[in-house]
Design a protein around this motif. Structure first.
Motif, PDB file in Angstrom:
ATOM      1  N   PRO A  12       0.846  -1.203   0.000  1.00 31.83           N
ATOM      2  CA  PRO A  12       0.000   0.000   0.000  1.00 31.83           C
ATOM      3  C   PRO A  12       0.873   1.241   0.000  1.00 31.83           C
ATOM      4  O   PRO A  12       1.904   1.293   0.677  1.00 31.83           O
ATOM      5  CB  PRO A  12      -0.805  -0.134   1.297  1.00 31.83           C
ATOM      6  N   ALA A  13       0.469   2.225  -0.769  1.00 30.74           N
ATOM      7  CA  ALA A  13       1.311   3.407  -0.962  1.00 30.74           C
ATOM      8  C   ALA A  13       0.602   4.641  -0.420  1.00 30.74           C
ATOM      9  O   ALA A  13      -0.358   5.135  -1.034  1.00 30.74           O
ATOM     10  CB  ALA A  13       1.647   3.591  -2.436  1.00 30.74           C
ATOM     11  N   PRO A  14       1.043   5.187   0.705  1.00 30.46           N
ATOM     12  CA  PRO A  14       0.437   6.422   1.210  1.00 30.46           C
ATOM     13  C   PRO A  14       0.793   7.593   0.302  1.00 30.46           C
ATOM     14  O   PRO A  14       1.899   7.677  -0.224  1.00 30.46           O
ATOM     15  CB  PRO A  14       1.069   6.576   2.592  1.00 30.46           C
ATOM     16  N   ARG A  16      -6.304  -7.264   8.778  1.00 31.77           N
ATOM     17  CA  ARG A  16      -6.311  -6.306   7.678  1.00 31.77           C
ATOM     18  C   ARG A  16      -5.717  -6.848   6.376  1.00 31.77           C
ATOM     19  O   ARG A  16      -5.850  -6.208   5.334  1.00 31.77           O
ATOM     20  CB  ARG A  16      -5.525  -5.052   8.080  1.00 31.77           C
ATOM     21  N   VAL A  17      -5.034  -7.977   6.425  1.00 25.54           N
ATOM     22  CA  VAL A  17      -4.402  -8.530   5.218  1.00 25.54           C
ATOM     23  C   VAL A  17      -5.180  -9.756   4.784  1.00 25.54           C
ATOM     24  O   VAL A  17      -5.213 -10.779   5.484  1.00 25.54           O
ATOM     25  CB  VAL A  17      -2.926  -8.890   5.473  1.00 25.54           C
ATOM     26  N   GLU A  18      -5.798  -9.664   3.633  1.00 22.55           N
ATOM     27  CA  GLU A  18      -6.647 -10.745   3.132  1.00 22.55           C
ATOM     28  C   GLU A  18      -5.827 -12.017   2.922  1.00 22.55           C
ATOM     29  O   GLU A  18      -4.741 -12.001   2.338  1.00 22.55           O
ATOM     30  CB  GLU A  18      -7.299 -10.315   1.815  1.00 22.55           C
ATOM     31  N   THR A  33       3.581  -4.114   6.891  1.00 23.92           N
ATOM     32  CA  THR A  33       2.951  -2.910   6.346  1.00 23.92           C
ATOM     33  C   THR A  33       1.598  -3.297   5.773  1.00 23.92           C
ATOM     34  O   THR A  33       1.509  -4.241   4.971  1.00 23.92           O
ATOM     35  CB  THR A  33       3.829  -2.287   5.250  1.00 23.92           C
ATOM     36  N   PHE A  34       0.543  -2.587   6.162  1.00 25.42           N
ATOM     37  CA  PHE A  34      -0.788  -2.921   5.652  1.00 25.42           C
ATOM     38  C   PHE A  34      -1.677  -1.687   5.718  1.00 25.42           C
ATOM     39  O   PHE A  34      -1.433  -0.753   6.495  1.00 25.42           O
ATOM     40  CB  PHE A  34      -1.417  -4.070   6.448  1.00 25.42           C
ATOM     41  N   VAL A  60      -2.009   3.911   6.249  1.00 25.55           N
ATOM     42  CA  VAL A  60      -1.106   2.775   6.054  1.00 25.55           C
ATOM     43  C   VAL A  60      -0.332   2.593   7.357  1.00 25.55           C
ATOM     44  O   VAL A  60       0.283   3.540   7.851  1.00 25.55           O
ATOM     45  CB  VAL A  60      -0.135   3.020   4.883  1.00 25.55           C
ATOM     46  N   VAL A  61      -0.392   1.396   7.900  1.00 22.76           N
ATOM     47  CA  VAL A  61       0.235   1.107   9.184  1.00 22.76           C
ATOM     48  C   VAL A  61       1.531   0.345   8.958  1.00 22.76           C
ATOM     49  O   VAL A  61       1.559  -0.666   8.251  1.00 22.76           O
ATOM     50  CB  VAL A  61      -0.701   0.275  10.088  1.00 22.76           C
ATOM     51  N   ASN A  62       2.610   0.845   9.535  1.00 19.75           N
ATOM     52  CA  ASN A  62       3.862   0.094   9.635  1.00 19.75           C
ATOM     53  C   ASN A  62       3.965  -0.396  11.081  1.00 19.75           C
ATOM     54  O   ASN A  62       4.257   0.392  11.988  1.00 19.75           O
ATOM     55  CB  ASN A  62       5.067   0.969   9.291  1.00 19.75           C
TER      56      ASN A  62
END
Length: 686
Positions: free
Chosen positions: A11-13, A43-45, A64-65, A71-73
């Motif tokens: 995912p790209a903030p 959060r990650v399928e 990272t998700f 976007v959470v690290n």
């Protein structure tokens, strides 16, 4: 850190405001790694959490998700105190810390010390209470303990059923939605929203969105600490915790920024979390993986990093010596030499997802990214533009204080060992390497026994260099303790020129630290002037070799008072040899004693551990010079001098007597007499 490459993109903030960097910390057995797995899986399928706690984890695990609009690290850290360096790296990578506290075990002193570290830099914190399914768990008491130890810890929710014997967590009540009065007042007060507080106290209704905004501000002040009960395996508290991360924890724009300098020591100028600003980034962890090669976990403070960028790499640990705990002022030693390198080329960028690596096209200010192929970058190094080199002040670095000597099992691996040790040093700033020329040992300084096991295992399994460990030998000294006279006589004739030299010496002990003095008192030319320097050279060479046990001799005055020479057979070498013979003749158990190094040690322990610590010092032949209150409440600093020989296992033993909360620093002080019986034990077989 990451072994396989994921098929998707990270995912790209689009802006730093959309990023949340959170580190999970807590003691072993608190359930933090289990919580990490369930937060990621929510959060990650397609991702399934591991079925058990990774209690033996020794390094950082990151993921990272995307979560809602951010976007959470998320970074999980090891709980073993040997790996405090990894915890510190995780704290540097993040903008907020999630403390995991077992509702059954409460708050231990090590967690309290870590909380104080976060408080010292104003890092925002939240609390997740786990293990509430256990019979002895008590959520209310855990929150009360947190308030006593931490400050304004506030429960955002409570278990539906109290955490008493035979009960389990089955759900949560959203106290924000229910408008709990004390909680709302605390949030508004700590958010420093004075106008809203005044309206609230006058009875005005406050909408939920406003409360959430003020919760974000309150947590960002570093004085308000929301707490949530969780039960990861049942999914209880997971969504609420993720919502807290999204809406309650700060973005990098609101976070504390480390000091940045020019590489020559001058001020770099203001650095802000701006993707369009100058590149300023820091390597927080380095790993070498057999599958994907070398990887650097990098926190970007300013600018944007892209694949194939040319970057300047700088590392100047010695410039920040005061930032290393226990340091004697030489943080650039042990393999972490200061360096500046231009045009190190950035490889592919990726986002970690546990054991996977997701492709990443670029990384903006505030982000956390894995960078491949940084050939010269070490942990704590700064990455910047070659046109504007920068140097970030490193985080608080713990000093490795547990030594172990190692050598390659195979003679053929000795050269390879030297090379791979440098690779380990570049990865781990909590490891120090000492090539001791005096004892001829390679000494690794580590944080504890588990850290040593990790390093030796890495040498064998990752670098294929099996090693053996041995006891570290302490560099002793010899000295004369009584005045005496001796004669050295060398007379050899074997055809042609012979060897002839006689010198008479008087020997006197000097005070500690006075060194070696050579005095010439020859009269009448009994030793020709051209050979006086030869006698001194022989004296100094023999003292360096040692007298009885092979350790260098110190603090002695040697006076040449008389001698004889031969017009043909005397030579420079003959008088050097005669001088050495005279010293060896003078040395015996009544004239020579052993000296041992003494270290000045400052020990910081909890007040309740002072008695046991002092008792332990007496068993180490320690001399206590006084105590004083620590800079932290409830703790005491003990000032002592302890023989270095007695400190070889002190990091382990202090951990035991202080219940895991003691810390210490050591610096060399002086040499002093070693008791004769101990000297016999240490010098036997030399």
């Amino acid at each position: 850190m990451s072994r396989t490459t994921g098929s998707g993109d990270a995912p790209a903030p689009s802006s730093p405001e959309q990023i949340r960097n959170v580190v999970i910390v807590g003691p072993p057995g608190s359930g933090k790694s289990t919580l990490f797995e369930h937060l990621v899986a929510a959060r990650v399928e397609g991702r399934r959490p591991r079925g058990e706690e990774r209690s033996g984890s020794t390094g950082l695990t990151a993921a990272t998700f995307a979560s809602g609009e951010v976007v959470v690290n998320l970074v999980d850290t090891p709980g073993n105190p040997d790996f405090v360096g990894e915890v510190r790296a995780g704290l540097r990578a993040a903008d907020a810390a999630l403390f995991v506290i077992s509702g059954a075990d409460g708050v231990d002193q090590a967690t309290q010390m870590l909380w104080r570290e976060c408080a010292a830099v104003g890092m925002p914190r939240a609390i997740a209470v786990t293990r509430l399914e256990q019979a002895r768990a008590d959520f209310a008491e855990t929150i009360a303990t947190c308030r006593r130890m931490f400050g304004d810890a506030q429960a955002l929710a409570e278990p539906v059923q109290p955490g008493g014997p035979g009960t389990e967590v089955e759900g949560l009540v959203d106290l924000l939605a229910q408008r709990d009065g004390d909680l709302l007042e605390a949030i508004i007060e700590q958010s420093e929203d004075e106008a809203l507080l005044e309206r609230y106290l006058e009875g005005e209704e406050v909408d939920l969105d406003t409360v959430r905004g003020d919760l974000h501000k309150a947590v960002g002040t570093g004085r308000f600490f929301p707490a949530l009960p969780t039960h990861a395996f049942r999914g209880v508290g997971i969504e609420e915790l993720l919502d807290l991360i999204e809406q309650g924890l700060p973005s990098p724009v609101e976070a504390w920024m480390p000091r940045v300098f020019r590489t020559n020591g001058g001020e770099f100028g203001e650095v802000t979390c701006d993707p369009d600003g100058p590149l300023v980034a820091e390597v927080v962890r380095t790993t070498t993986d057999p599958f994907v090669g070398r990887q650097s976990l990098v926190r970007i403070f300013s600018g944007t990093l892209r694949p194939d960028d040319a970057v300047h790499v700088s590392g100047h640990l010695s410039q920040f010596a005061q930032g290393r705990e226990g340091s004697a002022g030489d943080t650039g030693s042990g393999g972490h030499a200061d360096h500046d390198e231009d045009l190190d080329r950035v490889g592919a960028l990726g986002a970690p997802l546990g054991d996977e690596l997701l492709a990443k096209g670029s990384a903006i200010a505030g982000d956390l990214v894995l960078v491949s192929r940084l050939a010269v970058a070490e942990t704590t190094d700064t990455l910047s533009s070659p046109a504007r080199p920068a140097l970030v002040e490193p985080w608080l670095l713990p000093e490795p204080l547990l030594p172990v000597a190692i050598h390659a099992k195979s003679k053929g691996d000795e050269d390879k060992l030297a090379s791979v040790l440098q690779s380990l040093v570049s990865e781990d700033v909590t490891m120090r390497l000492d090539l001791n020329a005096e004892t001829h040992q390679v000494v690794l300084w580590a944080m504890g026994p588990a850290h040593i096991d990790l390093l030796t295992t890495a040498l064998e399994e990752r670098f294929h260099v099996p090693v053996e460990t041995e006891t570290v030998r302490t560099g002793l000294r010899e000295t004369f303790i009584a005045g005496c006279e001796a004669q050295g006589r060398l007379v050899k004739q074997s055809g042609g020129h012979g060897q002839y030299a006689v010198c008479r010496l008087t020997i006197e002990p000097l005070g500690r630290g006075e060194g070696i003095e050579f005095v010439d008192k020859v009269v009448g030319g009994s030793v020709p002037r051209q050979f006086i320097a030869s006698v001194e050279k022989g004296v100094r060479a023999q003292l360096e070799k040692g007298l009885l046990a092979g350790y260098p001799a110190v603090d002695v005055r040697v006076t040449l008072v008389d001698g004889k020479a031969h017009s043909v057979d005397s030579s420079d070498m003959a008088f050097q040899t005669a001088a050495g013979l005279a010293l060896r003749e003078a040395a015996n158990e009544t004239t020579v004693a052993m000296l041992e190094p003494i270290d000045a040690v400052d020990i910081d322990v909890a007040d309740e551990s002072v008695g046991s610590t002092l008792a332990d010092l007496r068993g180490r032949r320690g001399q206590v010079h006084g105590t004083e209150p620590s800079q932290h409440d409830g703790r005491t600093v003990i000032h002592a001098e302890i023989p270095a020989i007695e400190l070889s296992r002190y990091p382990i033993d202090l951990r035991s007597v202080s219940h895991g909360t003691g810390t210490f620093t050591r610096t060399f002080s002086r040499y002093d007499y070693l008791p004769p019986q101990r000297a016999k034990e240490l010098t036997q077989g030399r």
